[in-house]
Design a protein around this motif. Sequence first.
Motif, PDB file in Angstrom:
ATOM      1  N   PRO A   1       1.017  11.466  -1.453  1.00  0.00           N
ATOM      2  CA  PRO A   1      -0.336  11.786  -0.981  1.00  0.00           C
ATOM      3  C   PRO A   1      -0.435  11.657   0.538  1.00  0.00           C
ATOM      4  O   PRO A   1       0.320  10.887   1.149  1.00  0.00           O
ATOM      5  N   PRO A   2      -1.352  12.382   1.164  1.00  0.00           N
ATOM      6  CA  PRO A   2      -1.525  12.266   2.609  1.00  0.00           C
ATOM      7  C   PRO A   2      -2.116  10.905   2.982  1.00  0.00           C
ATOM      8  O   PRO A   2      -2.809  10.274   2.188  1.00  0.00           O
ATOM      9  N   GLY A   3      -1.793  10.457   4.178  1.00  0.00           N
ATOM     10  CA  GLY A   3      -2.408   9.249   4.707  1.00  0.00           C
ATOM     11  C   GLY A   3      -1.922   7.932   4.129  1.00  0.00           C
ATOM     12  O   GLY A   3      -2.509   6.894   4.374  1.00  0.00           O
ATOM     13  N   ARG A   4      -0.843   7.959   3.350  1.00  0.00           N
ATOM     14  CA  ARG A   4      -0.289   6.719   2.781  1.00  0.00           C
ATOM     15  C   ARG A   4       1.143   6.542   3.277  1.00  0.00           C
ATOM     16  O   ARG A   4       1.905   7.502   3.347  1.00  0.00           O
ATOM     17  N   ALA A   5       1.501   5.306   3.611  1.00  0.00           N
ATOM     18  CA  ALA A   5       2.881   5.014   3.978  1.00  0.00           C
ATOM     19  C   ALA A   5       3.768   5.305   2.764  1.00  0.00           C
ATOM     20  O   ALA A   5       3.310   5.257   1.620  1.00  0.00           O
ATOM     21  N   ILE A   6       5.030   5.611   3.026  1.00  0.00           N
ATOM     22  CA  ILE A   6       5.955   6.009   1.959  1.00  0.00           C
ATOM     23  C   ILE A   6       7.222   5.171   2.069  1.00  0.00           C
ATOM     24  O   ILE A   6       7.729   4.937   3.169  1.00  0.00           O
ATOM     25  N   GLU A   7       7.725   4.729   0.926  1.00  0.00           N
ATOM     26  CA  GLU A   7       9.041   4.097   0.836  1.00  0.00           C
ATOM     27  C   GLU A   7       9.897   4.982  -0.049  1.00  0.00           C
ATOM     28  O   GLU A   7       9.538   5.244  -1.199  1.00  0.00           O
ATOM     29  N   ILE A   8      11.014   5.448   0.497  1.00  0.00           N
ATOM     30  CA  ILE A   8      11.928   6.279  -0.283  1.00  0.00           C
ATOM     31  C   ILE A   8      13.163   5.440  -0.599  1.00  0.00           C
ATOM     32  O   ILE A   8      13.856   4.978   0.307  1.00  0.00           O
ATOM     33  N   HIS A   9      13.414   5.244  -1.895  1.00  0.00           N
ATOM     34  CA  HIS A   9      14.577   4.498  -2.368  1.00  0.00           C
ATOM     35  C   HIS A   9      15.658   5.523  -2.703  1.00  0.00           C
ATOM     36  O   HIS A   9      15.465   6.353  -3.590  1.00  0.00           O
ATOM     37  N   VAL A  10      16.776   5.459  -1.996  1.00  0.00           N
ATOM     38  CA  VAL A  10      17.857   6.433  -2.134  1.00  0.00           C
ATOM     39  C   VAL A  10      19.091   5.742  -2.689  1.00  0.00           C
ATOM     40  O   VAL A  10      19.578   4.784  -2.099  1.00  0.00           O
ATOM     41  N   THR A  11      19.593   6.229  -3.820  1.00  0.00           N
ATOM     42  CA  THR A  11      20.806   5.682  -4.416  1.00  0.00           C
ATOM     43  C   THR A  11      21.922   6.709  -4.288  1.00  0.00           C
ATOM     44  O   THR A  11      21.759   7.862  -4.687  1.00  0.00           O
ATOM     45  N   ASN A  12      23.058   6.279  -3.735  1.00  0.00           N
ATOM     46  CA  ASN A  12      24.199   7.170  -3.541  1.00  0.00           C
ATOM     47  C   ASN A  12      25.162   7.034  -4.722  1.00  0.00           C
ATOM     48  O   ASN A  12      25.864   6.043  -4.839  1.00  0.00           O
ATOM     49  N   LEU A  13      25.191   8.056  -5.580  1.00  0.00           N
ATOM     50  CA  LEU A  13      26.105   8.081  -6.725  1.00  0.00           C
ATOM     51  C   LEU A  13      27.336   8.942  -6.445  1.00  0.00           C
ATOM     52  O   LEU A  13      28.124   9.211  -7.347  1.00  0.00           O
TER      53      LEU A  13
ATOM     54  N   ASP B   1       0.827  -1.208   0.000  1.00  0.00           N
ATOM     55  CA  ASP B   1       0.000   0.000   0.000  1.00  0.00           C
ATOM     56  C   ASP B   1       0.865   1.264   0.000  1.00  0.00           C
ATOM     57  O   ASP B   1       0.355   2.360  -0.153  1.00  0.00           O
ATOM     58  N   ALA B   2       2.151   1.101   0.217  1.00  0.00           N
ATOM     59  CA  ALA B   2       3.050   2.249   0.346  1.00  0.00           C
ATOM     60  C   ALA B   2       3.294   2.904  -1.017  1.00  0.00           C
ATOM     61  O   ALA B   2       3.325   2.244  -2.046  1.00  0.00           O
ATOM     62  N   VAL B   3       3.468   4.215  -0.980  1.00  0.00           N
ATOM     63  CA  VAL B   3       3.856   4.976  -2.159  1.00  0.00           C
ATOM     64  C   VAL B   3       5.369   4.851  -2.278  1.00  0.00           C
ATOM     65  O   VAL B   3       6.092   5.108  -1.314  1.00  0.00           O
ATOM     66  N   SER B   4       5.863   4.453  -3.445  1.00  0.00           N
ATOM     67  CA  SER B   4       7.291   4.279  -3.658  1.00  0.00           C
ATOM     68  C   SER B   4       7.866   5.498  -4.376  1.00  0.00           C
ATOM     69  O   SER B   4       7.390   5.867  -5.450  1.00  0.00           O
ATOM     70  N   LEU B   5       8.870   6.113  -3.768  1.00  0.00           N
ATOM     71  CA  LEU B   5       9.542   7.280  -4.347  1.00  0.00           C
ATOM     72  C   LEU B   5      11.022   6.953  -4.473  1.00  0.00           C
ATOM     73  O   LEU B   5      11.563   6.186  -3.677  1.00  0.00           O
ATOM     74  N   SER B   6      11.685   7.556  -5.452  1.00  0.00           N
ATOM     75  CA  SER B   6      13.115   7.320  -5.658  1.00  0.00           C
ATOM     76  C   SER B   6      13.856   8.632  -5.809  1.00  0.00           C
ATOM     77  O   SER B   6      13.325   9.587  -6.387  1.00  0.00           O
ATOM     78  N   LEU B   7      15.077   8.650  -5.301  1.00  0.00           N
ATOM     79  CA  LEU B   7      15.952   9.796  -5.535  1.00  0.00           C
ATOM     80  C   LEU B   7      17.395   9.331  -5.498  1.00  0.00           C
ATOM     81  O   LEU B   7      17.702   8.245  -5.011  1.00  0.00           O
ATOM     82  N   THR B   8      18.266  10.156  -6.067  1.00  0.00           N
ATOM     83  CA  THR B   8      19.696   9.878  -6.038  1.00  0.00           C
ATOM     84  C   THR B   8      20.407  11.017  -5.311  1.00  0.00           C
ATOM     85  O   THR B   8      19.886  12.134  -5.220  1.00  0.00           O
ATOM     86  N   ILE B   9      21.587  10.707  -4.805  1.00  0.00           N
ATOM     87  CA  ILE B   9      22.472  11.715  -4.226  1.00  0.00           C
ATOM     88  C   ILE B   9      23.713  11.724  -5.102  1.00  0.00           C
ATOM     89  O   ILE B   9      24.373  10.699  -5.276  1.00  0.00           O
ATOM     90  N   LYS B  10      23.981  12.875  -5.718  1.00  0.00           N
ATOM     91  CA  LYS B  10      25.138  12.988  -6.612  1.00  0.00           C
ATOM     92  C   LYS B  10      25.618  14.433  -6.653  1.00  0.00           C
ATOM     93  O   LYS B  10      24.797  15.353  -6.738  1.00  0.00           O
ATOM     94  N   ASP B  11      26.922  14.609  -6.605  1.00  0.00           N
ATOM     95  CA  ASP B  11      27.526  15.948  -6.696  1.00  0.00           C
ATOM     96  C   ASP B  11      26.939  16.919  -5.676  1.00  0.00           C
ATOM     97  O   ASP B  11      26.676  18.078  -5.982  1.00  0.00           O
ATOM     98  N   GLY B  12      26.681  16.415  -4.466  1.00  0.00           N
ATOM     99  CA  GLY B  12      26.184  17.287  -3.400  1.00  0.00           C
ATOM    100  C   GLY B  12      24.744  17.707  -3.546  1.00  0.00           C
ATOM    101  O   GLY B  12      24.330  18.693  -2.942  1.00  0.00           O
ATOM    102  N   LYS B  13      23.950  16.973  -4.340  1.00  0.00           N
ATOM    103  CA  LYS B  13      22.542  17.338  -4.546  1.00  0.00           C
ATOM    104  C   LYS B  13      21.663  16.098  -4.537  1.00  0.00           C
ATOM    105  O   LYS B  13      22.095  15.015  -4.928  1.00  0.00           O
ATOM    106  N   PHE B  14      20.419  16.295  -4.108  1.00  0.00           N
ATOM    107  CA  PHE B  14      19.396  15.266  -4.280  1.00  0.00           C
ATOM    108  C   PHE B  14      18.746  15.481  -5.635  1.00  0.00           C
ATOM    109  O   PHE B  14      18.495  16.615  -6.039  1.00  0.00           O
ATOM    110  N   GLU B  15      18.471  14.401  -6.336  1.00  0.00           N
ATOM    111  CA  GLU B  15      17.765  14.496  -7.615  1.00  0.00           C
ATOM    112  C   GLU B  15      16.623  13.499  -7.597  1.00  0.00           C
ATOM    113  O   GLU B  15      16.884  12.292  -7.545  1.00  0.00           O
ATOM    114  N   PRO B  16      15.377  13.917  -7.574  1.00  0.00           N
ATOM    115  CA  PRO B  16      14.952  15.316  -7.451  1.00  0.00           C
ATOM    116  C   PRO B  16      15.106  15.804  -6.005  1.00  0.00           C
ATOM    117  O   PRO B  16      15.134  14.998  -5.080  1.00  0.00           O
TER     118      PRO B  16
END
Length: 98
Positions: A33-45, A12-27
Motif C-alpha cells: 500500500p502507498p504511504g507505508r514502510a516496507i520490509e522485504i524478506h529475501v531468501t536465496n535458494l 507499522d511496516a508492511v512485510s513482504l517475502s520472496l525467494t530467488i531460485k533458478d534465476g527467478k524471483f518468486e513471486p
Amino acid sequence: MPFIARGARADDAVSLSLTIKDGKFEPAELHAPPGRAIEIHVTNLNAIPSEFESGDLHFEKIVPVGKEAVVRVRPQQPGRYGFFDDFHRETQGVLIVP
C-alpha cells in the motif's frame, strides 16, 4: 498542546517475502500500500550468492546462498518500482504500489 510528529515504527511496516531460485524471483511481482514502510524478506535458494538491488527504491543487499536478508524501504507513492539480482541481471521483478 503542540503537535509532535512521530516516525514510522518497525511494526507499522508492511512485510513482504520472496525467494530467488533458478534465476527467478518468486513471486516476481510484489504489492504494497502507498504511504507505508516496507520490509522485504529475501531468501536465496540458488546455489550461488545474489545481490538484491533496486535503483528505484535505493537499496542493494547481498544475499548469501541459503540465507535470508531483510531490506527496509521507505513509504512509496503509487507506481511501479523495479528490482533485480545485480549478479544475474536477467532476474527481474517489480514492486507495485497502487
